[in-house]
Design a protein around this motif. Structure first.
Motif, PDB file in Angstrom:
ATOM      1  N   UNK A 598      -5.516 -20.738  -5.190  1.00 47.68           N
ATOM      2  CA  UNK A 598      -5.406 -19.472  -5.357  1.00 47.68           C
ATOM      3  C   UNK A 598      -4.846 -18.183  -4.376  1.00 47.68           C
ATOM      4  N   UNK A 599      -4.455 -19.088  -2.904  1.00 42.69           N
ATOM      5  CA  UNK A 599      -4.764 -17.677  -1.946  1.00 42.69           C
ATOM      6  C   UNK A 599      -3.478 -18.212  -1.196  1.00 42.69           C
ATOM      7  N   UNK A 600      -2.601 -16.722  -1.798  1.00 39.73           N
ATOM      8  CA  UNK A 600      -1.281 -17.443  -0.924  1.00 39.73           C
ATOM      9  C   UNK A 600      -0.985 -16.588   0.375  1.00 39.73           C
ATOM     10  N   UNK A 601      -2.298 -15.141  -0.284  1.00 38.97           N
ATOM     11  CA  UNK A 601      -2.025 -14.533   1.663  1.00 38.97           C
ATOM     12  C   UNK A 601      -2.405 -15.481   2.847  1.00 38.97           C
ATOM     13  N   UNK A 602      -3.506 -15.962   2.196  1.00 39.26           N
ATOM     14  CA  UNK A 602      -3.518 -16.749   3.172  1.00 39.26           C
ATOM     15  C   UNK A 602      -2.847 -18.328   3.583  1.00 39.26           C
ATOM     16  N   UNK A 603      -2.253 -18.773   2.905  1.00 35.39           N
ATOM     17  CA  UNK A 603      -0.868 -19.692   3.139  1.00 35.39           C
ATOM     18  C   UNK A 603       0.026 -18.797   3.325  1.00 35.39           C
ATOM     19  N   UNK A 604       0.559 -17.319   3.714  1.00 32.58           N
ATOM     20  CA  UNK A 604       1.721 -16.552   4.549  1.00 32.58           C
ATOM     21  C   UNK A 604       0.705 -16.471   5.523  1.00 32.58           C
ATOM     22  N   UNK A 605      -0.264 -15.748   6.066  1.00 31.77           N
ATOM     23  CA  UNK A 605      -0.182 -16.057   7.368  1.00 31.77           C
ATOM     24  C   UNK A 605      -0.288 -16.741   7.890  1.00 31.77           C
ATOM     25  N   UNK A 606      -0.896 -18.279   7.920  1.00 36.24           N
ATOM     26  CA  UNK A 606      -0.797 -19.078   8.419  1.00 36.24           C
ATOM     27  C   UNK A 606       0.640 -20.110   8.323  1.00 36.24           C
ATOM     28  N   UNK A 607       2.371 -19.940   7.386  1.00 39.00           N
ATOM     29  CA  UNK A 607       3.541 -19.492   7.735  1.00 39.00           C
ATOM     30  C   UNK A 607       3.705 -18.640   8.611  1.00 39.00           C
ATOM     31  N   UNK A 608       3.719 -17.422   8.892  1.00 43.04           N
ATOM     32  CA  UNK A 608       4.000 -16.586   9.609  1.00 43.04           C
ATOM     33  C   UNK A 608       3.220 -16.996  11.237  1.00 43.04           C
ATOM     34  N   UNK A 609       2.162 -16.861  11.327  1.00 47.80           N
ATOM     35  CA  UNK A 609       2.131 -17.876  12.473  1.00 47.80           C
ATOM     36  C   UNK A 609       2.976 -19.578  12.498  1.00 47.80           C
ATOM     37  N   UNK A 610       3.082 -20.304  11.997  1.00 44.53           N
ATOM     38  CA  UNK A 610       3.898 -20.900  12.477  1.00 44.53           C
ATOM     39  C   UNK A 610       5.770 -20.334  12.856  1.00 44.53           C
ATOM     40  N   UNK A 611       6.043 -19.781  11.669  1.00 44.54           N
ATOM     41  CA  UNK A 611       6.634 -18.611  12.198  1.00 44.54           C
ATOM     42  C   UNK A 611       7.707 -18.568  13.225  1.00 44.54           C
ATOM     43  N   UNK A 612       6.193 -17.902  14.705  1.00 42.94           N
ATOM     44  CA  UNK A 612       6.868 -17.661  15.925  1.00 42.94           C
ATOM     45  C   UNK A 612       7.004 -18.893  17.170  1.00 42.94           C
ATOM     46  N   UNK A 613       7.160 -19.672  16.235  1.00 39.57           N
ATOM     47  CA  UNK A 613       7.554 -20.833  16.989  1.00 39.57           C
ATOM     48  C   UNK A 613       9.900 -20.697  17.224  1.00 39.57           C
ATOM     49  N   UNK A 614       9.286 -20.794  15.887  1.00 37.65           N
ATOM     50  CA  UNK A 614      11.349 -20.894  15.486  1.00 37.65           C
ATOM     51  C   UNK A 614      11.935 -20.638  16.902  1.00 37.65           C
ATOM     52  N   UNK A 615      12.758 -20.960  17.041  1.00 37.98           N
ATOM     53  CA  UNK A 615      13.524 -21.203  18.088  1.00 37.98           C
ATOM     54  C   UNK A 615      13.136 -20.834  19.974  1.00 37.98           C
ATOM     55  N   UNK A 616      12.003 -20.764  19.479  1.00 41.27           N
ATOM     56  CA  UNK A 616      11.231 -20.949  20.725  1.00 41.27           C
ATOM     57  C   UNK A 616      12.243 -22.071  21.774  1.00 41.27           C
ATOM     58  N   UNK A 617      12.001 -23.656  21.839  1.00 42.05           N
ATOM     59  CA  UNK A 617      13.173 -24.339  22.250  1.00 42.05           C
ATOM     60  C   UNK A 617      14.903 -23.824  22.430  1.00 42.05           C
TER      61      UNK A 617
END
Length: 734
Positions: A598-617
Motif C-alpha cells: 500500500x505504499x506506491x509513493x515509496x515504491x516510485x521513489x525507489x524506482x526514480x532512484x534506479x532510473x538515474x542509472x538509465x543510459x549511464x553506460x
C-alpha cells in the motif's frame, strides 16, 4: 525514441539476435576483457562458441602516406542495430564514416555496413583494409566437461572475398567476407590490427584501393556466419545473409516495433519513464539465447553472464509475463526444468547452465522454492494446463527436497545458499524461508486446481505453519526488521572470523564488536534457534514482497528500511551494513514490497532512484550494478520495472484459465490527474487496453476488453465487474 546516443567511447555495448551476440566498446573496438573466459567475453559469439575476437578498418591516404585505424567518436544505440560515427576519428584523412551493424533475429551471423564520405576538395586515393581476428573457442565451463579449444584456427581462402575458418579440433566454423571491390586477401595467425587479442585464432585482411572525388561516398559490407556443427550450415548461412541482409534488417525492425507496441506504457508527462520502460522491453529481447539442440531461453546478462540461470529467471520471467511474452517464459522454464531433471531429478532446481548444456551449479536452496512459486504464476498468466501438469510433478519433488534433505531439523526453514551467495552463509536464510512459504501457498493453489484435495489440505497447513514460523523466528522486535538468518549461536560463532574479514574488506572496521554483541545477547543456550541480523542484506525485504509478512510487521519493517542505511542515491543497497553496491533487483524487489503493502509513493521513489542509472553506460540500458558497472544489460531489470508498474501500479491480476482479469490499481500521488495507459496488454490469447486516471480519490477507467473476459476493477474497496468489450467507469474511495 528508438535512438539514444553516447559520447563515452570506452564503454561497452551489447546486442544481437537470438543466435549471435556482439560486444565491444563504443569506439568500435574489441578489447580483451572478462573473467569467466579470461579476456574472451567480448567479440562475436554464436553460443556455445565464439566466432571472432573482433574486426577493424584501416584507411590509408596513398598520396600523403597517412594510415589510420578507424576509431569511432560517436555511438548510437538502436534496438535493432548499433551505429558508430567516425567524424573526427580519422585524423588527417578528409573522410567521415558511419558503421551500422546488426545480427538478424534468427540467422547465425551478423553484418556491418560502412559508408565513407570524402569531404575534401581534391581526389582521394584511399587504401582500405578490413581485418578480422577469428577465435573459435567454446563457452565458459567447457574445460570442466572435457571440451577443449583446439590449438589453432585453420583458414581456407574460398575466393578473394570469402575465407572459411575451422577450429583445428572440432567442427566449429566461421565464414567471413566482404563485398569490397578488389581481390587482395591475406591470412596469417600473427596478423593483427590495432589491438592484440589473446585468442588462438587467425587474422584475415581484405584490401582494396578506392578513388573518391570530392563529395563522393562509397559503401560496402562485411559478413560473418558461423556454425558449431558443420561446414554446410555455415556456407548456407553466409549465402543467405549476404544476399538478404537488407530484408533481414527490415524484419528485425518489425520485431522490435512489435515489442514496443506490446504492453505499451504511456504515463502522461512522464516521458523518461515511458522511454525507459520501452527500452527495458527491448533489452530483454537482446538477452534471449537460442542454441540448436538445447533450447531457447532468457540469459542473465551481457556480456558477463550470457547463459541461463534459475534464480535470475524466477525473477525476470515475472516481468516477461507482464510485458506480454508468455512463449519466452514457457521456453525458459521448460529448458531449466529439463536440465534440472537431467542433473538432479529430485526436485532441486538448477542455478546455472551454460549454452553448451553444462550445469556448473546444481541449485541454491532459494531458487527451488522460487521456481515452484513461479509455476503457479505462469499458469495464472497463460492458462496452459498442460504446462502446469508438466511442472507440477517436479514441484512436488521440490517441496519434498526442501522440507526433507534441506530441512533436517524439521522447522520448515530449508538450509543452504540463497540469493546472496557469500561463502559460509549457507544457513537457514530469510529468502529461502520466505519463498518456501510462498511455494507452499502455490502448491496449495495448484493442487486445488488439479483437484487433488488431499495434497491441497496438506500444503495449505504447511504454508500457514511456514508463514507463521517466518514471522516468529525471523522477526527482530527490537530492530523492527526481519533477520538475515535463523541459526543457533553455536553455528554462527565459527563463522565470525570469516564474516569479519569480509566486512573489513568493505571498510567496516567495527564489525567484530557488532557480531560479538549479537552473540552476547543470544543467551546461555547456544543450541537454540534465533534470528540474526548479520548484514542487513536486501533480501530482508522479501517477506513484504512475497506477502508473507504479517501486516503490522510489514508496516514497521518498511518504515525502518526507508532511510539511508538501506537506500542510496540509485536505490536499495545490497547490504545495509556495507552500503557498497546497488542492483536493479534489490531496488526492484524493495519497490514491489512497498507497493504490495500500500505504499506506491515509496515504491516510485525507489524506482526514480534506479532510473538515474538509465543510459549511464550503454545508451538505452540499465547496468547490472547501479549506476555504472557489471553487465551493461541485465535480465532481472525487467522484473524491477514491469512488475511494479504493471502488476502493482496498474494492479493487473489475471486468471487466464477462467478468462478473468482483476485490476486493483495503486497509482502514485505524483501521477494524480495524469492519464496512465497500458495498451495491448497480453494475457494468454487475450489483449486489453487500459487507461486509468486518478484524481483526488476518484478513479476513471477505460478498458477495451475485446475477448469479453470477466473484468473486475477494485478501487479502494469499491468493486465493479463487467464482461463488456468496452468498459468505462468512475469509482470513488469509500
Amino acid at each position: 525514441m528508438a535512438r539514444t546516443t553516447s559520447k563515452h567511447p570506452f564503454n561497452l555495448y551489447y546486442n544481437g539476435g537470438e543466435y549471435v551476440k556482439i560486444c565491444g566498446t563504443q569506439d568500435g573496438y574489441f578489447p580483451d576483457f572478462g573473467h569467466h573466459v579470461a579476456n574472451e567475453m567480448g567479440g562475436v559469439w554464436l553460443h556455445p562458441i565464439k566466432l571472432l575476437d573482433g574486426f577493424w578498418l584501416k584507411l590509408t591516404d596513398k598520396k600523403r602516406n597517412i594510415s589510420v585505424w578507424s576509431r569511432a567518436d560517436g555511438f548510437t544505440s538502436e534496438p535493432w542495430d548499433s551505429r558508430f560515427q567516425y567524424d573526427h576519428g580519422l585524423s588527417y584523412i578528409p573522410v567521415s564514416m558511419e558503421r551500422t551493424q546488426f545480427a538478424p533475429e534468427h540467422v547465425k551471423g551478423m553484418t556491418a555496413a560502412y559508408e565513407i564520405k570524402h569531404y575534401g576538395d581534391e581526389e582521394l586515393q584511399l587504401q582500405v583494409e578490413l581485418l578480422f581476428r577469428t577465435d573459435l573457442r567454446p563457452v565458459w565451463y567447457s574445460d570442466e566437461v572435457g571440451i577443449h579449444d583446439g590449438t589453432a584456427d585453420e583458414a581456407t581462402v574460398l575466393n578473394p572475398r570469402e575465407v572459411l575458418v575451422k577450429d583445428s579440433s572440432h567442427d566449429w566454423y566461421t565464414l567471413v567476407g566482404t563485398d569490397l571491390p578488389g581481390d587482395q586477401v591475406e591470412t596469417r595467425p600473427d596478423l593483427y590490427g590495432p589491438e592484440f587479442t589473446a585468442g588462438a585464432g587467425c587474422g584475415i585482411a581484405f584490401r582494396t584501393e578506392l578513388r573518391l572525388a570530392p563529395g563522393e561516398k562509397h559503401s560496402f559490407n562485411l559478413f560473418v556466419a558461423g556454425s558449431h556443427t558443420s561446414r554446410e550450415e555455415v556456407e548456407e548461412t553466409y549465402r543467405h545473409l549476404s544476399a538478404h541482409y537488407a530484408g533481414l534488417l527490415a524484419e528485425k525492425r518489425e520485431v522490435y516495433n512489435a515489442i514496443a507496441d506490446r504492453a505499451k506504457l504511456t504515463i502522461e508527462g512522464e516521458n523518461e519513464w515511458n522511454e525507459a520502460f520501452t527500452w527495458a522491453k527491448w533489452n530483454n529481447q537482446w538477452l534471449i539465447q537460442k542454441v540448436d539442440g538445447i533450447g531457447r531461453a532468457l540469459t542473465a546478462g551481457g556480456p558477463t553472464y550470457p547463459w541461463w540461470f534459475g534464480c535470475d529467471n524466477t525473477y525476470s520471467l515475472q516481468g516477461v509475463l507482464a510485458i506480454g511474452d508468455p512463449q519466452l517464459a514457457k521456453d525458459t522454464l521448460n529448458l531449466l526444468l529439463q536440465k534440472s531433471e537431467e542433473v538432479n531429478g529430485n526436485g532441486r532446481f538448477i542455478h546455472e547452465v551454460t549454452t553448451l548444456g553444462a550445469v556448473s551449479n546444481k541449485g541454491n536452496t532459494q531458487e527451488t522454492a522460487h521456481y515452484i512459486a513461479f509455476v503457479w504464476d505462469l499458469f495464472r498468466w497463460t492458462g496452459d494446463e498442460e504446462l502446469l501438469r508438466r511442472h507440477y510433478d517436479y514441484c512436488v519433488k521440490g517441496i519434498d527436497w526442501l522440507l526433507g534433505e534441506m530441512d533436517p531439523d524439521g522447522d520448515l526453514f530449508p538450509s543452504g545458499y540463497g540469493i546472496i551467495e557469500i561463502a559460509g552463509l549457507n544457513m537457514e536464510l530469510i529468502d529461502s524461508a520466505v519463498y518456501t512459504a510462498q511455494a507452499l501457498r502455490a502448491m496449495t493453489e495448484m493442487s486445488g486446481y488439479l483437484q487433488n484435495s488431499e495434497a491441497q489440505n496438506r500444503y495449505s497447513k504447511l504454508a500457514q505453519r511456514c508463514a507463521d514460523a517466518v514471522n516468529k523466528y525471523f522477526w527482530q522486535e527490537e530492530e523492527g526488521l526481519y533477520a538475515d538468518a535463523v541459526a543457533p549461536a553455536s553455528d554462527v560463532a565459527p563463522k565470525v572470523d570469516y564474516m569479519v574479514s569480509l566486512a573489513e574488506g568493505q571498510g567496516i572496521n567495527d564489525y567484530r564488536e557488532y557480531v560479538d554483541g549479537l552473540l552476547a545477547a543470544s543467551g546461555e543456550d547456544a543450541s537454540a534457534d534465533r534470528g540474526w541480523l548479520l548484514n542487513k542484506n536486501w533480501v530482508i525485504v522479501t517477506p513484504m514482497e512475497a506477502g508473507i509478512a504479517e501486516p503490522d510487521k510489514a508496516r514497521r519493517a518498511l518504515d525502518n528500511m526507508r532511510n539511508d542505511t538501506f537506500i542510496g542515491e540509485y536505490g536499495t543497497y545490497l547490504s545495509g551494513m556495507y552500503q557498497q553496491g546497488t542492483m536493479t533487483i534489490s531496488t526492484g524487489v524493495h519497490a514491489v514490497a512497498e507497493v504490495a503493502n500500500g505504499n506506491p509513493d515509496a515504491a516510485l521513489d525507489l524506482l526514480n532512484r534506479m532510473k538515474r542509472s538509465f543510459s549511464r553506460v550503454m545508451p538505452g540500458s540499465f547496468s547490472e550494478m547501479s549506476p555504472d558497472y557489471g553487465c551493461v544489460v541485465q535480465a532481472w531489470t525487467i522484473y524491477a520495472i514491469a512488475v511494479p508498474f504493471i502488476r502493482h501500479f496498474f494492479g493487473v491480476e489475471p486468471f487466464a484459465a477462467n478468462h478473468e482479469l482483476k485490476i486493483k490499481p495503486q497509482l502514485p500521488a505524483a501521477w494524480n490527474g495524469k492519464a496512465c495507459s497500458l495498451e495491448h496488454l497480453v494475457v494468454a490469447d487475450a489483449k486489453f487496453d487500459l487507461t486509468l486516471t486518478q484524481n483526488d480519490g476518484t478513479l476513471k477507467a477505460v478498458i477495451h476488453n475485446e475477448a469479453g473476459w470477466k473484468v473486475t476493477v477494485d478501487w479502494n474497496g469499491e468493486t465493479v465487474t463487467s464482461s463488456e468489450k468496452h468498459i468505462e467507469l468512475e469509482l470513488s474511495a469509500n
